[in-house]
Design a protein around this motif. Structure first.
Motif, PDB file in Angstrom:
ATOM      1  N   ILE A   1       0.790  -1.127   0.004  1.00 46.47           N
ATOM      2  CA  ILE A   1       0.056  -0.065  -0.034  1.00 46.47           C
ATOM      3  C   ILE A   1       0.903   1.372   0.036  1.00 46.47           C
ATOM      4  CG2 ILE A   1      -0.355  -0.116   2.471  1.00 46.47           C
ATOM      5  CD1 ILE A   1      -3.291   0.837   1.877  1.00 46.47           C
ATOM      6  N   ASN A   2       2.005   1.194   0.520  1.00 46.08           N
ATOM      7  CA  ASN A   2       2.980   2.351   0.658  1.00 46.08           C
ATOM      8  C   ASN A   2       4.072   2.400  -0.443  1.00 46.08           C
ATOM      9  OD1 ASN A   2       1.577   3.118   3.059  1.00 46.08           O
ATOM     10  ND2 ASN A   2       2.864   1.914   4.078  1.00 46.08           N
TER      11      ASN A   2
ATOM     12  N   ASN B   1      -6.225   0.118  10.394  1.00 46.30           N
ATOM     13  CA  ASN B   1      -4.785  -0.285  10.011  1.00 46.30           C
ATOM     14  C   ASN B   1      -4.064  -0.231  11.325  1.00 46.30           C
ATOM     15  OD1 ASN B   1      -4.250   2.309  10.418  1.00 46.30           O
ATOM     16  ND2 ASN B   1      -4.474   3.043   8.445  1.00 46.30           N
TER      17      ASN B   1
ATOM     18  N   SER C   1      -1.522   1.434  12.209  1.00 48.55           N
ATOM     19  CA  SER C   1      -1.163   2.675  12.763  1.00 48.55           C
ATOM     20  C   SER C   1      -2.432   3.534  13.711  1.00 48.55           C
ATOM     21  CB  SER C   1      -0.663   3.609  11.923  1.00 48.55           C
ATOM     22  OG  SER C   1      -1.550   3.589  10.820  1.00 48.55           O
ATOM     23  N   ALA C   2      -3.643   3.018  13.348  1.00 47.70           N
ATOM     24  CA  ALA C   2      -4.735   3.523  13.968  1.00 47.70           C
ATOM     25  C   ALA C   2      -5.002   2.957  15.401  1.00 47.70           C
ATOM     26  CB  ALA C   2      -5.919   3.647  13.256  1.00 47.70           C
TER      27      ALA C   2
HETATM   28  C1  LIG Z   1      -4.157   4.417   8.874  1.00 51.28           C
HETATM   29  O1  LIG Z   1      -4.875   4.996   9.720  1.00 51.28           O
HETATM   30  C2  LIG Z   1      -4.613   6.319   9.859  1.00 51.28           C
HETATM   31  C3  LIG Z   1      -5.505   6.943  10.814  1.00 51.28           C
HETATM   32  O2  LIG Z   1      -6.946   6.695  10.678  1.00 51.28           O
HETATM   33  C4  LIG Z   1      -4.509   7.357   8.720  1.00 51.28           C
HETATM   34  O3  LIG Z   1      -4.011   8.436   8.610  1.00 51.28           O
HETATM   35  C5  LIG Z   1      -3.513   6.623   7.648  1.00 51.28           C
HETATM   36  O4  LIG Z   1      -3.700   7.209   6.406  1.00 51.28           O
HETATM   37  C6  LIG Z   1      -3.888   5.118   7.367  1.00 51.28           C
HETATM   38  N1  LIG Z   1      -2.806   4.470   6.622  1.00 51.28           N
HETATM   39  C7  LIG Z   1      -3.002   3.513   5.708  1.00 51.28           C
HETATM   40  C8  LIG Z   1      -1.821   3.051   5.314  1.00 51.28           C
HETATM   41  O5  LIG Z   1      -4.383   3.289   5.306  1.00 51.28           O
END
Ligand SMILES: *[C@@H]1O[C@H](CO)[C@@H](O)[C@H](O)[C@H]1NC(C)=O
Ligand SMILES: *[C@@H]1O[C@H](CO)[C@@H](O)[C@H](O)[C@H]1NC(C)=O
Ligand SMILES: *[C@@H]1O[C@H](CO)[C@@H](O)[C@H](O)[C@H]1NC(C)=O
Ligand SMILES: *[C@@H]1O[C@H](CO)[C@@H](O)[C@H](O)[C@H]1NC(C)=O
Ligand SMILES: *[C@@H]1O[C@H](CO)[C@@H](O)[C@H](O)[C@H]1NC(C)=O
Ligand SMILES: *[C@@H]1O[C@H](CO)[C@@H](O)[C@H](O)[C@H]1NC(C)=O
Length: 452
Positions: free
Chosen positions: A98-99, A166, A168-169
């Protein structure tokens, strides 16, 4: 007649001879994907039992490697065993993560193994090898698939596709983690694995500051009546995926549980958001041509892709005010059949009714969606509030194994919560190879003769 019969037999041979089908899936038993363990599956119809099955982090047919786990005593013709092999940090080949932005990945029409292999042995004799794999380009695997109408293709899908969080959330809410989230993988990764139908339930959030953001940012993915995440980011991921892969993806806007009642203008605004984010890759019907006058499920992949369009949007067009209700970008929703309120034996009966495609079946010659999900309410009936993962852990393997027989040939869209504990994508691709082969040879013989 006789000759073509043989032809089909020969075509089937390599698969029929596979002594015992084995495959890997990702368990739903852990809290996070990173902590998830691999499951070894065998069957259906594993009669010629291997002595042992092992998991490897390299292809055991090309290198000598020690198994990370092994099981013996395979007694039954099908089964699933949870291993202690951890998925860990799942990385896709470069370009497919995804990145990995601004890169053009290698295409994998035949799929690409991730470094998780499963192999069966008699002693040291290797019998079969399979792997956990991504299928980012499976629609270009067999040219004839692209000439079949969508209604004749087995399209693997997810239900509540945007209901994931995800890593990071950092959500602390147990309610969200256990009952609202319905997918282990983000939409991008679902598509890389081979999912081609996404189901979206949309809510309108009034709280979003309209002076700060554009109107489109009020639209949220909703599941179990909770806002999960903004729709816009998900649409961006879908667009990037189809531009890279050239695969056809169906977006089904199935429910509008929050904020749409008596607000047709919000539907218009949502249509505007769709224009903005994916308008350039959505198939636009040209009603002055015969092709453009077809129902959307009659379209073939080739027809959709002709002008570099990849997305089909299903939408309850009657909710939109005129003239948006006539938008050439939208197709009316297909019939949906859900198992949400059924117990397992009812699901089997229901599938028999739908997939047999008899004259009495509610499905006829059209596009349709089978949603194999179990609602929270249904699990309450059993006097126990099962988590979303627990429900999928029970239902998914059953549904996917029932779909391995003749029903795979009548399936259209099949949508699951948490698909990773099944091999539904491989099952669909395999069925489509058969269907495409049949279509190309339909002047000779009907497949039914062999499948019975
Ligand atoms: C993961 O979630 C955070 C907060 O909701 C968001 O800012 C970020 O873009 C998300 N990352 C991905 C890879 O989806
Ligand atoms: C096969 O059966 C034996 C004896 O019942 C049992 O110990 C073993 O775990 C079974 N094998 C598998 C793979 O479940
Ligand atoms: C094997 O099958 C038998 C009966 O068919 C069943 O009782 C048993 O639980 C199965 N074992 C496994 C490990 O699935
Ligand atoms: C593996 O060995 C078993 C006996 O241990 C035998 O029954 C079976 O047929 C063998 N399978 C294959 C595919 O050779
Ligand atoms: C629709 O098709 C007709 C006939 O091929 C063509 O002349 C016309 O430009 C097309 N319209 C659009 C909007 O593409
Ligand atoms: C499933 O539900 C039906 C109808 O409510 C009921 O008759 C049947 O006993 C149930 N089956 C199981 C296995 O619970």
């Amino acid at each position: 007649m006789y000759l073509s019969f043989l032809l089909i037999i020969c075509y089937n041979l390599p698969l029929l001879l596979r002594a015992c089908p084995i495959y890997l899936t990702i368990s739903l038993e852990s809290k996070t994907l990173q902590d998830a363990n691999l499951e070894i599956n065998w069957g259906p119809e594993c009669h010629d039992h291997p002595e042992w099955i092992g998991i490897f982090n390299e292809d055991p047919s090309t290198a000598y490697v020690h198994p990370e786990a092994r099981i013996t005593d395979i007694n039954n013709s099908s089964g699933k065993v949870l291993t202690n092999v951890n998925v860990g940090k799942l990385r896709f080949p470069f370009g497919w993560n995804i990145n990995d932005i601004n890169t053009v990945p290698i295409e994998y029409p035949k799929g690409k193994c991730l470094p998780y292999y499963v192999a069966s042995f008699n002693g040291s004799e290797l019998l079969t090898v399979e792997c956990l794999k991504i299928q980012p380009n499976w629609m270009s695997k067999l040219e004839h698939i692209a000439q079949m109408p969508l209604k004749d293709i087995f399209i693997p899908g997810t239900h509540a596709s945007g209901a994931y969080i995800n890593n990071s959330a950092k959500t602390k809410s147990v309610l969200v983690k256990d009952y609202v989230v319905a997918q282990q993988f983000d939409v991008w990764s679902q598509l890389v694995f081979g999912i081609r139908y996404l189901d979206f339930s949309i809510g309108f959030d009034k709280i979003v500051d309209v002076y700060d953001t554009s109107i489109g940012d009020n639209f949220y993915i909703v599941n179990e009546n909770k806002f999960v995440q903004p729709l816009r980011n998900v649409l961006k991921d879908v667009r990037r995926f189809v531009k890279l892969s050239h695969e056809v993806v169906i977006l089904d806007f199935s429910c509008f549980p929050i904020g749409f009642y008596k607000h047709p203008e919000r539907h218009s605004n949502l249509l505007h958001l769709l224009h903005e984010e994916i308008g350039d890759v959505v198939y636009i019907r040209n009603t002055s041509t015969t092709e453009g006058s077809k129902q959307c499920f009659e379209l073939t992949i080739d027809e959709i892709r002709k002008n570099n369009k990849y997305i089909i949007i299903l939408y309850p067009v009657q909710e939109l005010p005129y003239p948006e209700s006539e938008s050439k970008m939208l197709c009316p929703n297909w019939k949906r059949f859900s198992t949400a309120f059924m117990n397992t034996s009812q699901v089997l009966d229901y599938m028999r009714l739908l997939f047999s495609k008899k004259d009495t079946s509610p499905v006829q010659n059209e596009g349709w969606v089978f949603q194999a999900t179990r609602s929270m309410e249904q699990s309450l009936n059993n006097n126990k509030l099962e988590k979303a993962k627990e429900r999928a852990a029970i239902l998914n393997p059953k549904v996917s194994s029932w779909l391995k027989g003749p029903w795979s040939l009548t399936a259209n869209v099949v949508a699951l919560d948490y698909f990773s504990n099944t091999n539904i994508i491989d099952v669909a691709i395999y069925a489509n190879m058969h269907k495409a082969f049949n279509m190309a040879n339909k002047n000779f013989i009907n497949f039914e003769i062999v499948s019975n």
